[in-house]
Design a protein around this motif. Structure first.
Motif, mmCIF file in Angstrom:
data_model
loop_
_atom_site.group_PDB
_atom_site.id
_atom_site.type_symbol
_atom_site.label_atom_id
_atom_site.label_comp_id
_atom_site.label_asym_id
_atom_site.label_seq_id
_atom_site.Cartn_x
_atom_site.Cartn_y
_atom_site.Cartn_z
ATOM 1 N N LEU A 170 0.826 -1.209 0.000
ATOM 2 C CA LEU A 170 0.000 0.000 0.000
ATOM 3 C C LEU A 170 0.865 1.267 0.000
ATOM 4 N N VAL A 171 1.756 1.383 0.964
ATOM 5 C CA VAL A 171 2.588 2.585 1.054
ATOM 6 C C VAL A 171 3.520 2.705 -0.157
ATOM 7 N N PRO A 172 4.222 1.628 -0.555
ATOM 8 C CA PRO A 172 5.042 1.769 -1.763
ATOM 9 C C PRO A 172 4.218 2.144 -2.994
ATOM 10 N N GLY A 173 3.007 1.613 -3.100
ATOM 11 C CA GLY A 173 2.156 1.947 -4.233
ATOM 12 C C GLY A 173 1.768 3.412 -4.243
ATOM 13 N N LEU A 174 1.411 3.948 -3.075
ATOM 14 C CA LEU A 174 1.066 5.363 -2.985
ATOM 15 C C LEU A 174 2.281 6.242 -3.292
ATOM 16 N N LEU A 175 3.432 5.847 -2.780
ATOM 17 C CA LEU A 175 4.652 6.601 -3.071
ATOM 18 C C LEU A 175 5.004 6.525 -4.558
ATOM 19 N N GLY A 176 4.769 5.375 -5.172
ATOM 20 C CA GLY A 176 5.009 5.232 -6.604
ATOM 21 C C GLY A 176 4.116 6.146 -7.427
ATOM 22 N N ILE A 177 2.861 6.285 -7.003
ATOM 23 C CA ILE A 177 1.930 7.187 -7.693
ATOM 24 C C ILE A 177 2.440 8.626 -7.603
ATOM 25 N N VAL A 178 2.841 9.040 -6.410
ATOM 26 C CA VAL A 178 3.348 10.403 -6.227
ATOM 27 C C VAL A 178 4.616 10.609 -7.051
ATOM 28 N N LEU A 179 5.501 9.631 -7.032
ATOM 29 C CA LEU A 179 6.747 9.715 -7.795
ATOM 30 C C LEU A 179 6.453 9.858 -9.290
ATOM 31 N N ALA A 180 5.525 9.060 -9.798
ATOM 32 C CA ALA A 180 5.169 9.132 -11.214
ATOM 33 C C ALA A 180 4.540 10.484 -11.559
ATOM 34 N N LEU A 181 3.669 10.990 -10.680
ATOM 35 C CA LEU A 181 3.043 12.291 -10.939
ATOM 36 C C LEU A 181 4.069 13.415 -10.966
ATOM 37 N N PHE A 182 4.990 13.401 -10.010
ATOM 38 C CA PHE A 182 6.031 14.432 -10.019
ATOM 39 C C PHE A 182 6.944 14.284 -11.235
ATOM 40 N N GLY A 183 7.157 13.049 -11.677
ATOM 41 C CA GLY A 183 7.935 12.835 -12.895
ATOM 42 C C GLY A 183 7.257 13.448 -14.106
ATOM 43 N N VAL A 184 5.937 13.285 -14.199
ATOM 44 C CA VAL A 184 5.177 13.876 -15.301
ATOM 45 C C VAL A 184 5.277 15.401 -15.247
ATOM 46 N N VAL A 185 5.133 15.968 -14.048
ATOM 47 C CA VAL A 185 5.229 17.422 -13.896
ATOM 48 C C VAL A 185 6.613 17.907 -14.321
ATOM 49 N N LEU A 186 7.661 17.210 -13.887
ATOM 50 C CA LEU A 186 9.020 17.599 -14.248
ATOM 51 C C LEU A 186 9.239 17.514 -15.754
ATOM 52 N N ALA A 187 8.743 16.466 -16.373
ATOM 53 C CA ALA A 187 8.940 16.279 -17.809
ATOM 54 C C ALA A 187 8.129 17.284 -18.627
ATOM 55 N N ALA A 188 6.988 17.712 -18.113
ATOM 56 C CA ALA A 188 6.085 18.562 -18.887
ATOM 57 C C ALA A 188 6.287 20.052 -18.654
ATOM 58 N N ARG A 189 7.062 20.417 -17.669
ATOM 59 C CA ARG A 189 7.161 21.844 -17.373
ATOM 60 C C ARG A 189 7.904 22.584 -18.489
ATOM 61 N N ARG A 190 7.551 23.856 -18.624
ATOM 62 C CA ARG A 190 8.149 24.692 -19.672
ATOM 63 C C ARG A 190 9.473 25.245 -19.215
ATOM 64 N N ALA A 191 10.239 25.694 -20.169
ATOM 65 C CA ALA A 191 11.503 26.364 -19.864
ATOM 66 C C ALA A 191 11.198 27.685 -19.166
ATOM 67 N N PRO A 192 12.059 28.119 -18.237
ATOM 68 C CA PRO A 192 11.838 29.421 -17.601
ATOM 69 C C PRO A 192 11.917 30.545 -18.629
ATOM 70 N N PRO A 193 11.282 31.683 -18.347
ATOM 71 C CA PRO A 193 11.266 32.790 -19.317
ATOM 72 C C PRO A 193 12.654 33.218 -19.775
ATOM 73 N N SER A 194 13.661 33.079 -18.939
ATOM 74 C CA SER A 194 15.002 33.499 -19.322
ATOM 75 C C SER A 194 15.572 32.639 -20.448
ATOM 76 N N GLU A 195 15.013 31.444 -20.656
ATOM 77 C CA GLU A 195 15.500 30.560 -21.707
ATOM 78 C C GLU A 195 14.611 30.576 -22.951
ATOM 79 N N MET A 196 13.495 31.319 -22.905
ATOM 80 C CA MET A 196 12.597 31.372 -24.042
ATOM 81 C C MET A 196 12.971 32.539 -24.947
ATOM 82 N N PRO A 197 12.769 32.377 -26.246
ATOM 83 C CA PRO A 197 12.979 33.518 -27.139
ATOM 84 C C PRO A 197 12.004 34.643 -26.786
ATOM 85 N N VAL A 198 12.366 35.865 -27.111
ATOM 86 C CA VAL A 198 11.570 37.028 -26.741
ATOM 87 C C VAL A 198 10.153 36.919 -27.276
#
Length: 172
Positions: free
Chosen positions: A42-70
């Motif tokens: 149960l606990v490893p499964g819940l932690l795995g869900i959180v880990l996967a969700l944070f992985g999706v957020v990390l993979a999907a986030r945009r570049a900060p404005p300083s790295e984007m073209p004007v």
């Protein structure tokens, strides 16, 4: 080409999904009338869900404005916002994390110290030491230590309560 964040986000998503999959396959021990809140996996499964969700957020986030073209800067900022004072370019943070985690797992837990006290020490030191450079620069070390103690005390009490009362885990 994949950025480091996307690559690590993909890694954490796959790892989290694998943990959830393997947790789901674990024996539920129904024949022994085990409380559903204490089933293995149960606990490893819940932690795995959180880990996967944070992985999706990390993979999907945009570049900060300083790295984007004007022309892609939707905020209309003429200058990019200032960079944070700390980050992955400071290897001491990784070393400190490793030292604190190993000290908690290998030194504090099971040493005769009650779990709540070991958790308090770990959390207090983690908060205090990671905030140290910024607090010292701002001249707020005493206030930071008091806040770290308060946060560590509340979190240690809540973690101990959840493990003992909800998951029915006997802690040292």
């Amino acid at each position: 080409m994949l950025s480091a964040d996307r690559l690590f986000g993909l890694f954490w998503t796959v790892l989290g999904a694998a943990i959830v999959f393997e947790s789901w396959r674990m024996d539920r021990l129904e024949q022994q009338h085990i409380n559903p809140w204490t089933v293995p996996g149960l606990v490893p499964g819940l932690l795995g869900i959180v880990l996967a969700l944070f992985g999706v957020v990390l993979a999907a986030r945009r570049a900060p404005p300083s790295e984007m073209p004007v022309e892609q800067d939707l905020l209309g900022l003429e200058e990019p916002p200032p960079e944070p004072t700390h980050g992955t370019d400071e290897p001491w943070r990784i070393a400190l994390s490793l030292l604190l985690c190993l000290g908690f797992a290998g030194g504090l837990v099971g040493s005769g110290l009650p779990f709540w006290a070991a958790a308090f020490v770990f959390l207090f030191l983690a908060i205090l030491l990671f905030e140290w450079p910024d607090r010292r620069a701002a001249g707020t070390l005493a206030r930071g230590a008091a806040q770290a103690a308060l946060i560590a005390a509340v979190a240690a009490a809540l973690v101990t309560l959840v493990f003992q009362e909800v998951f029915l885990v006997r802690l040292p």
